[in-house]
Design an enzyme around this catalytic site. Sequence first.
Site, PDB file in Angstrom:
ATOM      1  N   ASP A   1       8.049 -35.061  -6.847  1.00  0.00           N
ATOM      2  CA  ASP A   1       7.896 -33.979  -7.824  1.00  0.00           C
ATOM      3  C   ASP A   1       7.625 -34.644  -9.169  1.00  0.00           C
ATOM      4  O   ASP A   1       8.507 -35.291  -9.745  1.00  0.00           O
ATOM      5  CB  ASP A   1       9.177 -33.146  -7.884  1.00  0.00           C
ATOM      6  CG  ASP A   1       9.082 -31.987  -8.867  1.00  0.00           C
ATOM      7  OD1 ASP A   1       8.135 -31.963  -9.686  1.00  0.00           O
ATOM      8  OD2 ASP A   1       9.967 -31.115  -8.830  1.00  0.00           O
TER       9      ASP A   1
ATOM     10  N   SER B   1     -11.467 -31.887 -17.064  1.00  0.00           N
ATOM     11  CA  SER B   1     -12.564 -30.930 -16.903  1.00  0.00           C
ATOM     12  C   SER B   1     -13.178 -30.585 -18.255  1.00  0.00           C
ATOM     13  O   SER B   1     -12.668 -30.983 -19.312  1.00  0.00           O
ATOM     14  CB  SER B   1     -12.063 -29.656 -16.229  1.00  0.00           C
ATOM     15  OG  SER B   1     -11.434 -28.786 -17.156  1.00  0.00           O
TER      16      SER B   1
ATOM     17  N   TYR C   1      -4.441 -24.299 -20.958  1.00  0.00           N
ATOM     18  CA  TYR C   1      -5.260 -25.146 -20.092  1.00  0.00           C
ATOM     19  C   TYR C   1      -6.082 -26.121 -20.930  1.00  0.00           C
ATOM     20  O   TYR C   1      -6.133 -27.317 -20.646  1.00  0.00           O
ATOM     21  CB  TYR C   1      -6.173 -24.272 -19.232  1.00  0.00           C
ATOM     22  CG  TYR C   1      -7.059 -25.047 -18.282  1.00  0.00           C
ATOM     23  CD1 TYR C   1      -6.605 -25.396 -17.012  1.00  0.00           C
ATOM     24  CD2 TYR C   1      -8.354 -25.411 -18.638  1.00  0.00           C
ATOM     25  CE1 TYR C   1      -7.407 -26.104 -16.130  1.00  0.00           C
ATOM     26  CE2 TYR C   1      -9.171 -26.115 -17.767  1.00  0.00           C
ATOM     27  CZ  TYR C   1      -8.687 -26.461 -16.515  1.00  0.00           C
ATOM     28  OH  TYR C   1      -9.506 -27.164 -15.657  1.00  0.00           O
TER      29      TYR C   1
ATOM     30  N   LYS D   1      -5.941 -30.367 -20.971  1.00  0.00           N
ATOM     31  CA  LYS D   1      -7.075 -31.223 -20.625  1.00  0.00           C
ATOM     32  C   LYS D   1      -7.494 -32.093 -21.812  1.00  0.00           C
ATOM     33  O   LYS D   1      -7.813 -33.270 -21.638  1.00  0.00           O
ATOM     34  CB  LYS D   1      -8.253 -30.362 -20.147  1.00  0.00           C
ATOM     35  CG  LYS D   1      -7.984 -29.611 -18.847  1.00  0.00           C
ATOM     36  CD  LYS D   1      -7.549 -30.542 -17.731  1.00  0.00           C
ATOM     37  CE  LYS D   1      -7.297 -29.815 -16.435  1.00  0.00           C
ATOM     38  NZ  LYS D   1      -6.770 -30.702 -15.371  1.00  0.00           N
TER      39      LYS D   1
ATOM     40  N   THR E   1     -12.511 -26.883  -3.277  1.00  0.00           N
ATOM     41  CA  THR E   1     -11.134 -27.083  -2.834  1.00  0.00           C
ATOM     42  C   THR E   1     -10.719 -25.943  -1.919  1.00  0.00           C
ATOM     43  O   THR E   1     -11.426 -24.935  -1.775  1.00  0.00           O
ATOM     44  CB  THR E   1     -10.184 -27.108  -4.042  1.00  0.00           C
ATOM     45  OG1 THR E   1     -10.267 -25.839  -4.719  1.00  0.00           O
ATOM     46  CG2 THR E   1     -10.549 -28.227  -5.006  1.00  0.00           C
TER      47      THR E   1
END
Length: 287
Positions: free
Chosen positions: A71, A154, A166, A170, A201
Amino acid sequence: MGLTEDRVALVTGASRGAGKGIALALGETGATVYVTGRTRSAGDADLPGTVAATAEEITRRGGVGIPVICDHSDDAQVEALFKQVERESGRLDILVNNAFTIPDGLTAKGPFWEKPLALQDMFDVGMRSAYVATYYAGPLLAKNKAGLVVNTSSFGGSCYMHGPAYGAGKAAVDKMAHDMAVDFKPYNVAVISLWMGLLKTERNTALFDSVPDRYKGIAATAESPEFSGRIIDALARHPELMSWSGQVLIGAELGEQLGVVDTDGKQPASHRAVLGDPPTYSKSVVE
């Protein structure tokens, strides 16, 4: 000097998705590949895939797959992971920081304050976990006097994508790669951030299949998860590996530069024209 023989790699977040594809591509070269993830048994997660299944496939393809349940939000488990690598293999040549949590509501439309506050979990497993893994990998990589660290990222590091949580995550791993490259330079260890395209994916394939007419066009442009692994392999082997260190690189463009094609034999297209350019950073170093 490129990393060409008897390589030991570690790919985080490799039960499925990009991490699995990268691990399989590296394993196919004969490398020993440690793969981490939280999914111990089939059915433990909503999507298929386990770390053991990834490791078994690596071995079937000619490498040595070693599964480790980890984890990446637990620093003690991460520290134990790298102690295991040192104990068993005595070295580490390639680290791929790919572990990433995908909270519910990530792709929901609307402003960030109308989405779950849990989107900040991406700062933990994604941004912070890349730092912690590289922290514990650092002594092993430095001891080799050669190595490669890759943060998977990304275009969301540059354009608006899924909201500020997000994007911030990144952008952080991109800058982290640049700054880590400064510290690793004396040890001949390269660090890059790799902007992947849309990937085929398990999660995305299920989405494409759920509404085939809507996603038919975009699905046709998607990259296999193994494409990024093929790029990482070619980059690690390149005699001028260090010339890329500290940069944020678009996978499709780097693949073309290195002569790497996808599993279907095609060259994926770059999305730079639509989604923007990778960042460039100052060359100044302030201790």
